[in-house]
Design a protein around this motif. Structure first.
Motif, mmCIF file in Angstrom:
data_model
loop_
_atom_site.group_PDB
_atom_site.id
_atom_site.type_symbol
_atom_site.label_atom_id
_atom_site.label_comp_id
_atom_site.label_asym_id
_atom_site.label_seq_id
_atom_site.Cartn_x
_atom_site.Cartn_y
_atom_site.Cartn_z
ATOM 1 N N VAL A 42 10.871 -7.096 6.192
ATOM 2 C CA VAL A 42 10.419 -8.481 6.334
ATOM 3 C C VAL A 42 8.936 -8.531 6.663
ATOM 4 N N THR A 43 8.468 -7.623 7.480
ATOM 5 C CA THR A 43 7.059 -7.605 7.901
ATOM 6 C C THR A 43 6.196 -6.688 7.047
ATOM 7 N N PHE A 44 6.794 -6.056 6.050
ATOM 8 C CA PHE A 44 6.039 -5.071 5.276
ATOM 9 C C PHE A 44 4.872 -5.708 4.519
ATOM 10 N N LEU A 45 5.115 -6.783 3.787
ATOM 11 C CA LEU A 45 4.065 -7.363 2.940
ATOM 12 C C LEU A 45 2.886 -7.897 3.758
ATOM 13 N N PRO A 46 3.107 -8.731 4.784
ATOM 14 C CA PRO A 46 1.935 -9.183 5.560
ATOM 15 C C PRO A 46 1.212 -8.032 6.253
ATOM 16 N N THR A 47 1.956 -7.028 6.704
ATOM 17 C CA THR A 47 1.306 -5.876 7.336
ATOM 18 C C THR A 47 0.443 -5.124 6.332
ATOM 19 N N TYR A 48 0.977 -4.919 5.141
ATOM 20 C CA TYR A 48 0.209 -4.215 4.114
ATOM 21 C C TYR A 48 -1.049 -4.993 3.747
ATOM 22 N N LEU A 49 -0.929 -6.306 3.597
ATOM 23 C CA LEU A 49 -2.092 -7.118 3.250
ATOM 24 C C LEU A 49 -3.154 -7.063 4.361
ATOM 25 N N ALA A 50 -2.704 -7.061 5.609
ATOM 26 C CA ALA A 50 -3.655 -7.001 6.720
ATOM 27 C C ALA A 50 -4.415 -5.680 6.714
ATOM 28 N N TRP A 51 -3.712 -4.562 6.573
ATOM 29 C CA TRP A 51 -4.384 -3.267 6.539
ATOM 30 C C TRP A 51 -5.293 -3.153 5.315
ATOM 31 N N SER A 52 -4.866 -3.744 4.202
ATOM 32 C CA SER A 52 -5.679 -3.682 2.991
ATOM 33 C C SER A 52 -6.993 -4.435 3.173
ATOM 34 N N ARG A 53 -6.943 -5.602 3.781
ATOM 35 C CA ARG A 53 -8.165 -6.378 3.996
ATOM 36 C C ARG A 53 -9.084 -5.720 5.027
ATOM 37 N N LEU A 54 -8.499 -4.942 5.930
ATOM 38 C CA LEU A 54 -9.323 -4.218 6.898
ATOM 39 C C LEU A 54 -9.934 -2.953 6.296
ATOM 40 N N GLY A 55 -9.506 -2.588 5.090
ATOM 41 C CA GLY A 55 -10.074 -1.442 4.400
ATOM 42 C C GLY A 55 -9.516 -0.104 4.823
ATOM 43 N N PHE A 56 -8.291 -0.082 5.344
ATOM 44 C CA PHE A 56 -7.719 1.166 5.826
ATOM 45 C C PHE A 56 -6.718 1.784 4.861
ATOM 46 N N ASN A 57 -6.535 1.222 3.676
ATOM 47 C CA ASN A 57 -5.677 1.856 2.684
ATOM 48 C C ASN A 57 -6.263 3.204 2.267
ATOM 49 N N GLY A 58 -5.384 4.174 2.072
ATOM 50 C CA GLY A 58 -5.843 5.513 1.744
ATOM 51 C C GLY A 58 -6.123 6.368 2.957
ATOM 52 N N THR A 59 -5.835 5.866 4.156
ATOM 53 C CA THR A 59 -6.031 6.626 5.389
ATOM 54 C C THR A 59 -4.729 6.633 6.185
ATOM 55 N N HIS B 288 10.181 12.874 8.035
ATOM 56 C CA HIS B 288 10.890 12.504 6.806
ATOM 57 C C HIS B 288 10.421 11.166 6.244
ATOM 58 N N ASP B 289 9.423 10.565 6.848
ATOM 59 C CA ASP B 289 8.973 9.251 6.381
ATOM 60 C C ASP B 289 8.417 9.373 4.965
ATOM 61 N N PHE B 290 8.920 8.559 4.089
ATOM 62 C CA PHE B 290 8.504 8.592 2.687
ATOM 63 C C PHE B 290 7.841 7.286 2.267
ATOM 64 N N PHE B 291 8.407 6.177 2.719
ATOM 65 C CA PHE B 291 7.938 4.876 2.252
ATOM 66 C C PHE B 291 6.510 4.587 2.708
ATOM 67 N N GLY B 292 6.211 4.829 3.986
ATOM 68 C CA GLY B 292 4.881 4.532 4.509
ATOM 69 C C GLY B 292 3.785 5.313 3.794
ATOM 70 N N PRO B 293 3.865 6.656 3.743
ATOM 71 C CA PRO B 293 2.843 7.396 2.997
ATOM 72 C C PRO B 293 2.767 7.023 1.523
ATOM 73 N N LEU B 294 3.898 6.689 0.913
ATOM 74 C CA LEU B 294 3.881 6.293 -0.493
ATOM 75 C C LEU B 294 3.057 5.038 -0.711
ATOM 76 N N ILE B 295 3.094 4.114 0.245
ATOM 77 C CA ILE B 295 2.401 2.841 0.094
ATOM 78 C C ILE B 295 0.916 2.965 0.422
ATOM 79 N N TYR B 296 0.591 3.705 1.480
ATOM 80 C CA TYR B 296 -0.779 3.675 1.993
ATOM 81 C C TYR B 296 -1.655 4.833 1.518
ATOM 82 N N LEU B 297 -1.085 5.915 1.027
ATOM 83 C CA LEU B 297 -1.878 7.086 0.649
ATOM 84 C C LEU B 297 -1.913 7.236 -0.870
ATOM 85 N N GLN B 298 -3.062 7.643 -1.394
ATOM 86 C CA GLN B 298 -3.214 7.835 -2.834
ATOM 87 C C GLN B 298 -3.615 9.263 -3.211
ATOM 88 N N ASP B 299 -4.371 9.949 -2.374
ATOM 89 C CA ASP B 299 -4.844 11.284 -2.690
ATOM 90 C C ASP B 299 -3.765 12.319 -2.353
#
Length: 295
Positions: free
Chosen positions: A141-158, A228-239
């Protein structure tokens, strides 16, 4: 004519032997059932372990071979030298990720639990009820707003979106630690306050040493979940160099689907640290589960 005490004891002996035989039989049946259940649960792990030292042909051989012949130790070196699977780098990423989350959970959740259990302030029960109510909200439920917040802060990929929330607490661990904090004698804390100790010093030097075992349980749960976390790294990490093993092993398997022996070796080396960690902490884990909360 009444019998002697020796005759009565002699007559009762067969009954005692029968009861003892039933207890022994029940214990043997119980342990046999537990061994059978353990074997069923260990069978997939055993198959993964032996497949890691086979070739692809031996893995899919018919009839099944239950032991590699010969044992192919070169699969270990092949895994570490693959340029498309930086195992050591991703292993360090997993250690860093799990370790930082465990530290963050222990610090933030113990502070919140100390406040809820050992301090008196207006609205404490209401805030604690809201904290527990957060357990009812699915993370999706909180995934999308959380992702958008981190994305606007420029922390995607970290790792910031994955680690920083751990330093803000977790409702389940706060609830669990609060139950143990309620069992810490208040007389010790009151005596420290009379001596002029601050609340932070009481939490750090008096309360935390009293709840070492629950903190180990929190850290163990956090490490197992994060490892064993898979979903979080899959969403936020690219390299791929930043991937933890959970995501790196999946990426390697999808790109090299035919190399099952190396995939099994990667899965085995990914699971072994958690097995070793549990063996080292199982005594503390069992002691913590048997410890009562409030007294």
């Amino acid at each position: 004519m009444t019998g002697t005490p020796f005759d009565a004891a002699h007559a009762a002996a067969p009954g005692r032997r029968r009861r003892r035989s039933r207890r022994i039989g029940a214990a043997l049946a119980y342990h046999a059932a537990m061994l059978l259940i353990a074997a069923v649960f260990m069978l997939p792990f055993y198959w993964m372990a032996i497949s890691a030292f086979k070739t692809n042909a031996e893995i899919f051989a018919d009839p099944i071979t239950w032991w590699p012949d010969p044992i192919r130790w070169e699969n270990v070196s092949a895994l570490f030298t693959r340029p498309d699977f930086p195992f050591l780098r991703q292993f360090w990423n997993s250690v860093f990720y799990a370790g930082m989350v465990a530290i963050g959970m222990c610090l933030s959740c113990s502070l919140a639990a100390y406040s809820f259990a050992c301090l008196r302030w207006r609205g404490r029960n209401l805030v604690f009820a809201l904290t527990v109510a957060a357990l009812l909200m699915p993370p999706i439920v909180t995934f999308l707003p959380t992702y958008l917040a981190w994305s606007r802060l420029g922390f995607n990929g970290t790792y910031v979106p994955l680690i920083l929330p751990a330093f803000l607490g977790d409702a389940f661990y706060i609830f669990m630690l609060r139950q143990f904090f309620l069992g810490v004698p208040r007389e010790i804390m009151d005596a420290a306050r009379l001596d002029g100790a601050s609340e932070f010093r009481i939490w750090w030097q008096i309360v935390l040493p009293q709840v070492r075992t629950p903190l180990v349980i929190v850290a163990l749960f956090a490490i197992v979940y994060t490892w064993h976390d898979f979903f979080g790294p899959l969403i936020y990490l690219q390299d791929p160099q930043d991937f933890p093993l959970s995501l790196g092993l999946f990426t390697f398997r999808t790109q090299r689907a035919v190399e099952w022996s190396l995939s099994m070796m990667g899965a085995l080396l990914t699971a072994l640290p958690l097995v070793v960690l549990f063996l080292l902490t199982q005594r503390l884990f069992q002691r913590g589960l048997m410890t009562a909360g409030p007294r």
